[in-house]
Design an enzyme around this catalytic site. Structure first.
Site, mmCIF file in Angstrom:
data_model
loop_
_atom_site.group_PDB
_atom_site.id
_atom_site.type_symbol
_atom_site.label_atom_id
_atom_site.label_comp_id
_atom_site.label_asym_id
_atom_site.label_seq_id
_atom_site.Cartn_x
_atom_site.Cartn_y
_atom_site.Cartn_z
ATOM 1 N N SER A 197 0.882 -1.162 0.064
ATOM 2 C CA SER A 197 0.049 0.071 0.106
ATOM 3 C C SER A 197 0.881 1.374 0.018
ATOM 4 O O SER A 197 2.074 1.151 0.333
ATOM 5 C CB SER A 197 -0.836 -0.068 1.220
ATOM 6 O OG SER A 197 -1.547 1.392 1.363
ATOM 7 N N TYR B 78 -2.735 -0.362 10.387
ATOM 8 C CA TYR B 78 -2.718 -0.732 8.743
ATOM 9 C C TYR B 78 -1.401 -0.350 8.277
ATOM 10 O O TYR B 78 -0.829 -0.968 7.814
ATOM 11 C CB TYR B 78 -3.799 -0.049 8.241
ATOM 12 C CG TYR B 78 -4.093 -0.204 6.740
ATOM 13 C CD1 TYR B 78 -4.697 -1.417 6.196
ATOM 14 C CD2 TYR B 78 -3.600 0.589 5.577
ATOM 15 C CE1 TYR B 78 -4.845 -1.725 4.982
ATOM 16 C CE2 TYR B 78 -3.753 0.112 4.348
ATOM 17 C CZ TYR B 78 -4.239 -0.960 3.913
ATOM 18 O OH TYR B 78 -4.435 -1.382 2.946
#
Length: 293
Positions: free
Chosen positions: A141, A154
Site C-alpha cells: 500500500s 494498517y
C-alpha cells in the site's frame, strides 16, 4: 486486460478473493489466461466470484491466520491443478483511530491478518512455487511508503509486509522464485468506502495533499497490478504517481508530522465525539470479525 498481460494457462492463487481488489484480481487473471484459485472467508461470495472467473476457477474457504488450514488448502490446490505458478497475498483488513484510544484486540487483528496472514500464505505455498519457479506477489500500500496518523495498525502491517517481501525475495531467489510488491493508493473498494463512513477518517483523508487525497477507480488499478504480476516485476504501482513516493519517502515522516500537528487536534476531537469506534472497516472487516481471521 490491457497491454501484454498474459498468464498463459498458469495457475494463480489469490487470497482475500471474495470481494473487492482480490475478486477483481482473480477475474482479471482469468481473463488473461490463468486458471484461478480463490481463497477467502465468505463461501457464497467466493462461489459467485469463482463463477465469474470461468470454468477453470475453483474456490476454497480458508482463514489466512490459520497456518495449518492454509497448508491443507495449498496441498489441495496443487493436487487439483498439478502446479501453482503465482500466489497473490491480498487478504487484508483495516481499522482507524488514535493509538491511545484503540481497541487492542482490533489493532492486533489487523496485524495478524495483514502481516502474519501473508507470512502464513508464503510459507504454505512456497513448496509449490519452488517446483514451478513461480512468483509470490505481496499487496502492500501507499501506507508502506508513508505512515499516517489514525492509521497506525494498517500502516504498521503494510510496512511489515513490504519488509517481509524484500526479505523473502532474497531468501528464495536461488530457487528461481521471484517476489513482487504492489503499492496502491486509496482505491474504490468496500474497505475504503467503509473507512469513509467514519467522519473523522473521511475528513483526515480529504485533508491529505493531492494526489493522495483522491479515491482511484478499481479497474485501472487492477490492470496495472496484473500487468506487473504477469511480468514478475519486483515493484508494481497501482497509480502512475506512486513511484515518485519512493524517491521522497525519507522526507515524508517529518512532512506528515508537521501537517498532523495542525490537523490532529480537530481529528482527535471529532473521533472522540463520535464515540471512538474501533471496528474493522468494510464488509471484509466484518467477515474477519465474525470468523476470527
Amino acid at each position: 486486460m490491457g497491454g501484454n498481460t498474459n498468464f498463459g494457462g498458469g495457475v494463480v492463487v489469490v487470497t482475500g478473493a471474495a470481494r473487492g481488489l482480490g475478486a477483481m484480481l482473480a477475474r482479471g487473471a482469468a481473463s488473461a489466461g490463468a486458471r484461478v484459485a480463490l481463497l477467502g472467508l465468505e463461501p457464497e461470495r467466493l462461489a459467485a466470484a469463482a463463477r465469474r472467473c470461468g470454468p477453470g476457477a475453483r474456490w476454497w474457504e480458508v482463514d489466512v491466520t490459520d497456518p495449518e488450514a492454509l497448508a491443507r488448502v495449498a496441498a489441495e490446490v496443487a493436487a487439483h491443478y498439478g502446479r501453482i505458478d503465482v500466489v497473490v497475498a491480498n487478504a487484508g483488513i483495516a481499522t482507524g483511530g488514535p493509538v491511545e484510544h484503540s481497541d487492542p484486540r482490533t489493532f492486533n487483528k489487523v496485524i495478524e491478518v495483514n502481516l502474519l496472514g501473508s507470512v502464513n500464505t508464503a510459507r504454505a505455498f512456497l513448496p509449490a512455487l519452488r517446483e514451478s519457479r513461480g512468483h509470490f506477489f505481496q499487496v502492500a500500500s501507499l501506507a508502506a511508503l508513508t505512515a499516517a496518523p489514525m492509521m497506525a495498525a494498517y500502516c504498521a502491517s503494510k510496512s511489515g509486509v513490504e519488509a517481509f517481501a524484500h526479505s523473502l525475495r532474497a531468501e528464495v531467489a536461488h530457487h528461481g522464485v521471484t517476489v513482487g510488491i504492489g503499492y496502491l493508493s486509496w482505491t474504490d473498494t468496500e474497505m475504503v468506502r467503509g473507512a469513509d463512513r467514519n467522519a473523522a477518517l473521511r475528513e483526515m483523508r480529504a485533508g491529505l495533499p493531492f494526489p493522495a487525497n483522491r479515491t482511484y477507480p478499481l479497474g485501472p488499478t487492477v490492470a496495472r497490478l496484473l500487468a506487473g504480476i504477469a511480468a514478475r516485476r519486483p515493484h508494481v504501482y497501482g497509480q502512475a504517481w506512486l513511484p515518485a513516493m519512493q524517491v521522497v519517502r525519507a522526507a515524508l515522516p517529518a512532512t506528515v508530522t508537521r501537517q498532523a500537528r495542525r490537523m490532529m487536534p480537530r481529528h482527535e476531537a471529532a473521533w472522540l465525539a463520535a464515540g471512538a469506534s474501533n471496528d474493522l472497516v468494510g464488509a471484509g472487516g466484518a467477515a474477519a470479525a465474525r470468523t476470527g481471521g
